[in-house]
Design an enzyme around this catalytic site. Structure first.
Site, PDB file in Angstrom:
ATOM      1  N   GLU A  38      20.384  51.825 -87.375  1.00  0.00           N
ATOM      2  CA  GLU A  38      20.770  51.858 -88.815  1.00  0.00           C
ATOM      3  C   GLU A  38      22.153  50.451 -88.600  1.00  0.00           C
ATOM      4  O   GLU A  38      22.890  50.273 -87.664  1.00  0.00           O
ATOM      5  CB  GLU A  38      21.529  53.056 -88.957  1.00  0.00           C
ATOM      6  CG  GLU A  38      22.406  53.396 -90.367  1.00  0.00           C
ATOM      7  CD  GLU A  38      23.242  54.637 -90.352  1.00  0.00           C
ATOM      8  OE1 GLU A  38      23.380  55.242 -89.251  1.00  0.00           O
ATOM      9  OE2 GLU A  38      23.642  55.217 -91.249  1.00  0.00           O
ATOM     10  N   LYS A 109      18.892  55.440 -97.656  1.00  0.00           N
ATOM     11  CA  LYS A 109      19.645  56.675 -97.074  1.00  0.00           C
ATOM     12  C   LYS A 109      19.909  57.744 -98.323  1.00  0.00           C
ATOM     13  O   LYS A 109      20.629  57.167 -99.129  1.00  0.00           O
ATOM     14  CB  LYS A 109      20.641  56.528 -96.086  1.00  0.00           C
ATOM     15  CG  LYS A 109      21.155  57.526 -95.463  1.00  0.00           C
ATOM     16  CD  LYS A 109      22.256  57.009 -94.405  1.00  0.00           C
ATOM     17  CE  LYS A 109      22.623  58.091 -93.279  1.00  0.00           C
ATOM     18  NZ  LYS A 109      23.758  57.600 -92.554  1.00  0.00           N
ATOM     19  N   CYS A 142      19.566  58.121 -89.866  1.00  0.00           N
ATOM     20  CA  CYS A 142      20.621  58.788 -89.053  1.00  0.00           C
ATOM     21  C   CYS A 142      20.772  60.154 -89.642  1.00  0.00           C
ATOM     22  O   CYS A 142      19.673  61.249 -89.270  1.00  0.00           O
ATOM     23  CB  CYS A 142      21.821  57.799 -89.154  1.00  0.00           C
ATOM     24  SG  CYS A 142      22.833  58.747 -87.606  1.00  0.00           S
TER      25      CYS A 142
HETATM   26  C1  ACM Z   1      25.224  58.754 -89.611  1.00  0.00           C
HETATM   27  O1  ACM Z   1      24.663  59.152 -90.414  1.00  0.00           O
HETATM   28  N1  ACM Z   1      25.300  57.376 -89.094  1.00  0.00           N
HETATM   29  C2  ACM Z   1      26.103  59.606 -88.737  1.00  0.00           C
END
Ligand code: ACM
Length: 262
Positions: A38, A109, A142
Site C-alpha cells: 500500500e 480502499k 491492508c
Molecule cells: C492499514 O490499513 N494500513 C493499517
C-alpha cells in the site's frame, strides 16, 4: 504460476528515490504477478487530506502508474501496488493493477484505518476481481483484512488469489490471513513494508513487515522478515484454489447456510 512479494522501506515523501529503489530491488527478478505494498512510493502517514492531496495522482496517466507499467513491460508481468489517487476533488487510498499492455484497473480502499479517515475518502465500489491471463485475482488493501466479508466476497466472485497491498501496524494480520485463506480456499499475497514513520511527534508508527504468501490449506509458502527489504518469489498451484471441496462431502461454498445467516 510464479508470484512475488516486494517488501520495501519507503522514505516518506521521497517518491522518486522510492521508485528507484523498487527498480533496483526488482532487477533480474522473474514472476508473473508482483504485489507491492500500500502507498509504496509515498510512505503512509499523511498529516491531513491537504497533504495527501499534494501527493495524489490520477490512476490513468499518473507518474506511479506509468512507472508500474514500465516495470510490467520490462518484467513481462502483472503488478498490483498502492498509491494516493485523485479524481475530481476526492482523494483515495487505492491500488492499481497493470500489465505489459497498460492499466487494467484500480481498487479504492473501503475500510479506512484510524487517521486515514482524515486523509482519504473511502472507496464506494465493490472490491474487484480481475482476469489476468486466465487467473482470477481479487484486490483488497491492508485493513480490509479485519472485515472477513471483503475476502469472502472476492472469493465468491471467483478470486483464486487475493492480492493484498498493505502497510501493517497491528500484529494480527499475518496470522489472520491464514484463516481468510482456509475460509475461502484461496491464495493470499500480502505485501507489507518495513521501517518507521514519526510524521507527528509522539505518534510513531512501526510497520511490521512479514509479507507473505499463504495457500488454500493455510500453509505459509513464504514469510518475509519484520525489518528488512526483501523480494520473494514462490510457485503456486492454482488447482488448489479451484477445488472448493475439503472432502467428498464438504464443498465450502455450497455448504454455506445462507438461509440461517447473512
Ligand atoms: C492499514 O490499513 N494500513 C493499517
Amino acid at each position: 504460476m510464479k508470484v512475488a512479494i516486494v517488501q520495501n522501506r519507503p522514505e516518506f515523501g521521497n517518491v522518486q528515490d522510492n521508485l528507484n529503489r523498487i527498480e533496483e530491488m526488482l532487477a533480474g527478478k522473474a514472476a508473473e504477478l508482483f504485489v507491492l505494498p500500500e502507498l509504496f512510493a509515498t510512505g503512509y502517514r499523511f498529516k491531513n487530506m491537504d497533504e495527501a492531496h499534494r501527493f495524489a495522482e490520477p490512476v490513468s496517466g499518473g507518474k506511479t502508474t506509468h512507472f508500474l507499467i514500465s516495470l510490467a513491460k520490462k518484467n513481462k508481468a502483472h503488478f498490483i501496488a498502492g498509491l494516493v489517487e485523485i479524481e475530481g476533488d476526492q482523494v483515495y487510498n487505492s491500488s492499481v493493477i497493470v500489465g505489459p499492455k497498460g492499466l487494467i484497473g484500480r481498487y479504492r480502499k473501503i475500510h479506512l484505518f484510524d487517521t486515514e479517515k482524515s486523509c482519504f475518502h473511502a472507496g464506494k465500489d465493490v472490491p474487484p476481481v480481475f482476469d489476468l491471463d486466465g487467473v482470477k485475482v481479487g484486490v483488497m488493501i491492508c485493513f480490509d483484512w479485519r472485515f472477513p466479508e471483503t475476502a469472502r466476497s472476492l472469493a465468491l466472485k471467483g478470486a483464486e488469489i487475493i492480492a493484498h497491498p498493505s502497510n501493517l501496524v497491528l500484529p494480527h494480520c499475518p496470522q489472520a490471513m491464514i484463516t481468510r485463506c482456509l475460509e475461502n480456499r484461496i491464495f493470499a499475497i500480502t505485501a507489507d513494508r518495513v521501517g518507521e514513520e514519526e510524521r507527528i511527534p509522539g505518534e510513531k508508527l512501526n510497520f511490521i513487515g512479514q509479507s507473505q504468501v499463504v495457500d488454500p490449506d493455510g500453509n505459509i509458502l513464504v514469510r518475509a522478515s519484520e525489518k528488512e527489504e526483501e523480494v520473494h518469489i514462490v510457485d503456486i498451484d492454482l488447482k488448489k484454489a479451484r477445488d472448493k471441496y475439503l472432502n467428498s462431502q464438504n464443498e465450502i461454498f455450497k455448504d454455506r447456510r445462507t438461509d440461517l445467516y447473512l
